[in-house]
Design a protein around this motif. Structure first.
Motif, PDB file in Angstrom:
ATOM      1  N   VAL A 223       0.867  -1.175   0.000  1.00 36.62           N
ATOM      2  CA  VAL A 223       0.000   0.000   0.000  1.00 36.62           C
ATOM      3  C   VAL A 223       0.908   1.230   0.000  1.00 36.62           C
ATOM      4  O   VAL A 223       1.470   1.606   1.022  1.00 36.62           O
ATOM      5  N   GLY A 224       1.095   1.829  -1.158  1.00 39.85           N
ATOM      6  CA  GLY A 224       1.971   2.981  -1.260  1.00 39.85           C
ATOM      7  C   GLY A 224       3.380   2.625  -0.833  1.00 39.85           C
ATOM      8  O   GLY A 224       3.999   1.705  -1.356  1.00 39.85           O
ATOM      9  N   THR A 225       3.878   3.334   0.179  1.00 34.86           N
ATOM     10  CA  THR A 225       5.253   3.126   0.648  1.00 34.86           C
ATOM     11  C   THR A 225       5.342   2.088   1.766  1.00 34.86           C
ATOM     12  O   THR A 225       6.413   1.901   2.338  1.00 34.86           O
ATOM     13  N   ALA A 226       4.245   1.442   2.079  1.00 31.56           N
ATOM     14  CA  ALA A 226       4.238   0.487   3.192  1.00 31.56           C
ATOM     15  C   ALA A 226       3.837  -0.911   2.739  1.00 31.56           C
ATOM     16  O   ALA A 226       3.171  -1.096   1.717  1.00 31.56           O
ATOM     17  N   LEU A 227       4.255  -1.885   3.526  1.00 30.17           N
ATOM     18  CA  LEU A 227       3.818  -3.255   3.340  1.00 30.17           C
ATOM     19  C   LEU A 227       2.976  -3.639   4.554  1.00 30.17           C
ATOM     20  O   LEU A 227       3.307  -3.298   5.688  1.00 30.17           O
ATOM     21  N   ALA A 228       1.884  -4.334   4.296  1.00 29.91           N
ATOM     22  CA  ALA A 228       1.045  -4.855   5.376  1.00 29.91           C
ATOM     23  C   ALA A 228       1.059  -6.373   5.249  1.00 29.91           C
ATOM     24  O   ALA A 228       0.683  -6.916   4.206  1.00 29.91           O
ATOM     25  N   VAL A 229       1.530  -7.053   6.277  1.00 29.06           N
ATOM     26  CA  VAL A 229       1.668  -8.505   6.236  1.00 29.06           C
ATOM     27  C   VAL A 229       0.726  -9.135   7.255  1.00 29.06           C
ATOM     28  O   VAL A 229       0.618  -8.670   8.383  1.00 29.06           O
ATOM     29  N   PHE A 230       0.064 -10.205   6.856  1.00 32.78           N
ATOM     30  CA  PHE A 230      -0.895 -10.897   7.717  1.00 32.78           C
ATOM     31  C   PHE A 230      -0.551 -12.381   7.715  1.00 32.78           C
ATOM     32  O   PHE A 230      -0.357 -12.967   6.647  1.00 32.78           O
TER      33      PHE A 230
END
Length: 263
Positions: A223-230
């Motif tokens: 998401v844009g400049t970030a990573l979201a990990v689940f």
């Protein structure tokens, strides 16, 4: 090293999954209405962007990890891949391995390739007490998240099977702290790209050392400049479930909204 339940004091998740497009499954064509790049969030903004109970609705309980509780320092107990190219896979699912500081904080000098901030959380659901989802929001400098995504995309072949070693637990008796060795298998899973994300990828990582086969299922969204990990955890008899889509969807939306807001 056995796939571990995320420590309440250090959770990362930073690179495991990614890919390309607003398509229904991995490997589709780029979406024409892909969201615009978001701004970099500060460590406090990234923490504020984590989903909360009221974002998910009744039956969900979110715990945002608190830095410093039981941590032994940056990189402590870090699991090392036998094949250096596969290291990012372990780092992405290994709590606290990448930022270089305690979770929920910012690194003072992360370097261009390292995340500068991270916030970790766990989500429990009353209807599924054993199906906890662990999450990590990892902030990168402009352009690095996309580069990392591309690098990870190339690992599903070379890292289909690899080994790792990790320091023995501190509780082990002196002189018996032999490294814990683990054999991993990596499988890519078809994963839809959530609305608002630039890309998403899913995979299952197994730990085939010892008597039981442990599994870790991961979904990573850029998401844009970030990573979201689940991630979720399981065993051979009860494989890890796909991370709850509602959690993934709501977290992506909240992260995108935070990036779109004026700093």
């Amino acid at each position: 090293m056995p796939l571990r339940r995320v420590r309440p004091s250090a959770v990362v998740l930073l690179l495991f999954p990614l890919l390309s497009c607003g398509c229904a499954t991995v490997g589709g064509s780029p979406s024409a209405d892909r969201a615009a790049p978001g701004r970099e969030l500060s460590a406090s903004e990234l923490r504020a962007a984590a989903v909360a109970d009221n974002d998910l609705g009744p039956g969900y309980a979110v715990t945002v990890m608190t830095a410093g509780h039981g941590d032994t320092g940056a990189g402590a107990g870090r699991e090392a891949a036998d094949v250096p190219a596969c290291q990012p896979l372990l780092d992405v699912v290994a709590p606290g391995a990448s930022v270089g500081t305690a979770p929920g904080t910012a690194s003072t000098s992360p370097g261009v390739d390292r995340p500068y901030a991270e916030t970790d959380l766990s989500v429990a659901r009353a209807a599924d007490p054993k199906g906890g989802v662990y999450g990590g929001l990892i902030g990168y400098r402009a352009g690095r998240a996309a580069v990392l995504q591309g690098e990870l995309e190339q690992l599903f072949g070379p890292c289909a099977s690899f080994g790792s070693a990790a320091p023995a637990p501190p509780a082990e008796k002196p002189g018996k702290k032999a490294p814990i060795r683990t054999r991993h298998r990596l499988n890519r899973e078809d994963t839809p790209t959530p609305e608002g994300a630039d890309a998403a990828i899913g995979f299952t990582l197994t730990n085939e050392s010892g008597g039981a086969v442990l599994t870790q299922r991961a979904v990573l969204a850029r998401v844009g400049t970030a990573l979201a990990v689940f991630t979720t955890f399981g065993v051979a008899a009860e494989p890890a479930a796909v991370p709850d889509e509602r959690i993934v969807r709501q977290q992506v939306a909240k992260l995108r909204a935070a990036q779109a807001a004026k700093g």
